[in-house]
Design a protein around this motif. Structure first.
Motif, PDB file in Angstrom:
ATOM      1  N   UNK A 110       0.835  -1.199   0.000  1.00 17.61           N
ATOM      2  CA  UNK A 110       0.000   0.000   0.000  1.00 17.61           C
ATOM      3  C   UNK A 110       0.873   1.254   0.000  1.00 17.61           C
ATOM      4  N   UNK A 111       1.852   1.295   0.894  1.00 23.16           N
ATOM      5  CA  UNK A 111       2.742   2.454   0.968  1.00 23.16           C
ATOM      6  C   UNK A 111       3.449   2.664  -0.365  1.00 23.16           C
ATOM      7  N   UNK A 112       3.900   1.580  -0.948  1.00 20.39           N
ATOM      8  CA  UNK A 112       4.577   1.653  -2.238  1.00 20.39           C
ATOM      9  C   UNK A 112       3.645   2.223  -3.311  1.00 20.39           C
ATOM     10  N   UNK A 113       2.397   1.775  -3.312  1.00 18.80           N
ATOM     11  CA  UNK A 113       1.436   2.259  -4.315  1.00 18.80           C
ATOM     12  C   UNK A 113       1.149   3.751  -4.159  1.00 18.80           C
ATOM     13  N   UNK A 114       1.347   4.254  -2.974  1.00 18.73           N
ATOM     14  CA  UNK A 114       1.054   5.662  -2.716  1.00 18.73           C
ATOM     15  C   UNK A 114       2.221   6.587  -3.049  1.00 18.73           C
ATOM     16  N   UNK A 115       3.459   6.160  -2.740  1.00 16.23           N
ATOM     17  CA  UNK A 115       4.574   7.113  -2.852  1.00 16.23           C
ATOM     18  C   UNK A 115       5.804   6.660  -3.628  1.00 16.23           C
ATOM     19  N   UNK A 116       5.937   5.376  -3.920  1.00 20.57           N
ATOM     20  CA  UNK A 116       7.166   4.937  -4.588  1.00 20.57           C
ATOM     21  C   UNK A 116       7.327   5.644  -5.928  1.00 20.57           C
ATOM     22  N   UNK A 117       8.516   6.204  -6.135  1.00 16.44           N
ATOM     23  CA  UNK A 117       8.829   6.896  -7.382  1.00 16.44           C
ATOM     24  C   UNK A 117       8.284   8.307  -7.470  1.00 16.44           C
ATOM     25  N   UNK A 118       7.562   8.726  -6.454  1.00 14.83           N
ATOM     26  CA  UNK A 118       6.963  10.062  -6.462  1.00 14.83           C
ATOM     27  C   UNK A 118       7.831  11.056  -5.701  1.00 14.83           C
ATOM     28  N   UNK A 119       7.672  12.304  -6.077  1.00 17.48           N
ATOM     29  CA  UNK A 119       8.287  13.383  -5.322  1.00 17.48           C
ATOM     30  C   UNK A 119       7.309  13.772  -4.224  1.00 17.48           C
ATOM     31  N   UNK A 120       7.806  13.824  -3.003  1.00 21.10           N
ATOM     32  CA  UNK A 120       6.996  14.129  -1.830  1.00 21.10           C
ATOM     33  C   UNK A 120       7.588  15.336  -1.098  1.00 21.10           C
ATOM     34  N   UNK A 121       6.822  15.836  -0.173  1.00 20.06           N
ATOM     35  CA  UNK A 121       7.292  16.852   0.772  1.00 20.06           C
ATOM     36  C   UNK A 121       7.295  16.185   2.139  1.00 20.06           C
ATOM     37  N   UNK A 122       8.391  16.325   2.875  1.00 19.84           N
ATOM     38  CA  UNK A 122       8.386  15.787   4.236  1.00 19.84           C
ATOM     39  C   UNK A 122       8.977  16.783   5.218  1.00 19.84           C
TER      40      UNK A 122
END
Length: 162
Positions: free
Chosen positions: A66-78
């Motif tokens: 699930x976590x992978x489907x949400x953010x893997x390969x994406x640019x995020x803000x943390x």
């Protein structure tokens, strides 16, 4: 001297809570990812406010997926909010127009609100909803919280040593 301490405290708190843009290049488990920062530096991020099943635990692979489907390969803000006992960066991660990753995991039923370390009561509501709807791990009536799973595993290892 007091002025210097005061200024350094303010400066360090700004650094801790500053916004950082990064690409998620690895998902270690449901609540731990690796971010690629500028300068090709990698940083392991432990998600704040949530605790997901361990890799060897029921629904551990589902949480990771699930976590992978949400953010893997994406640019995020943390935002860095501290360090855990394993020296990983505790972080609040936002993606896709300000979705909060920890909240999305809990809403989908792939993690527990980590109430021991979180003051975000809204996450408790998300957990209750997921439980009532039997989403994700809540489809298992005997779901074991990761902190209880880890404790049982440690106790078993101690007994094996003795």
């Amino acid at each position: 001297m007091i002025k210097i301490l005061f200024i350094s405290c303010i400066f360090s708190s700004v650094l801790i809570f500053s916004q950082i843009k990064a690409k998620i290049v690895k998902v270690k488990d449901g609540d731990t990812v690796v971010a690629l920062l500028s300068g090709n530096k990698q940083e392991t991020l432990r998600l704040a406010d949530v605790d997901c099943p361990e890799n060897g635990q029921a629904f551990g692979k589902n949480a990771k997926q699930f976590t992978s489907s949400q953010v893997f390969g994406k640019t995020v803000i943390f935002y860095r909010i501290g360090k855990d006992r394993y020296r990983r960066t505790l972080a609040k991660i936002f993606y896709d127009d300000e979705k909060y990753l920890s909240a999305e995991i809990i809403k989908a039923g792939f993690g527990w609100w980590y109430f021991q370390n979180s003051r975000n009561i809204k996450l408790k509501e998300f957990e209750t909803f997921a439980k009532e709807e039997e989403l994700g791990l809540w489809s298992d009536k005997n779901a074991i919280a990761p902190w209880d799973f880890r404790k049982a595993k440690r106790n078993k290892q101690r007994k094996e040593i003795l």
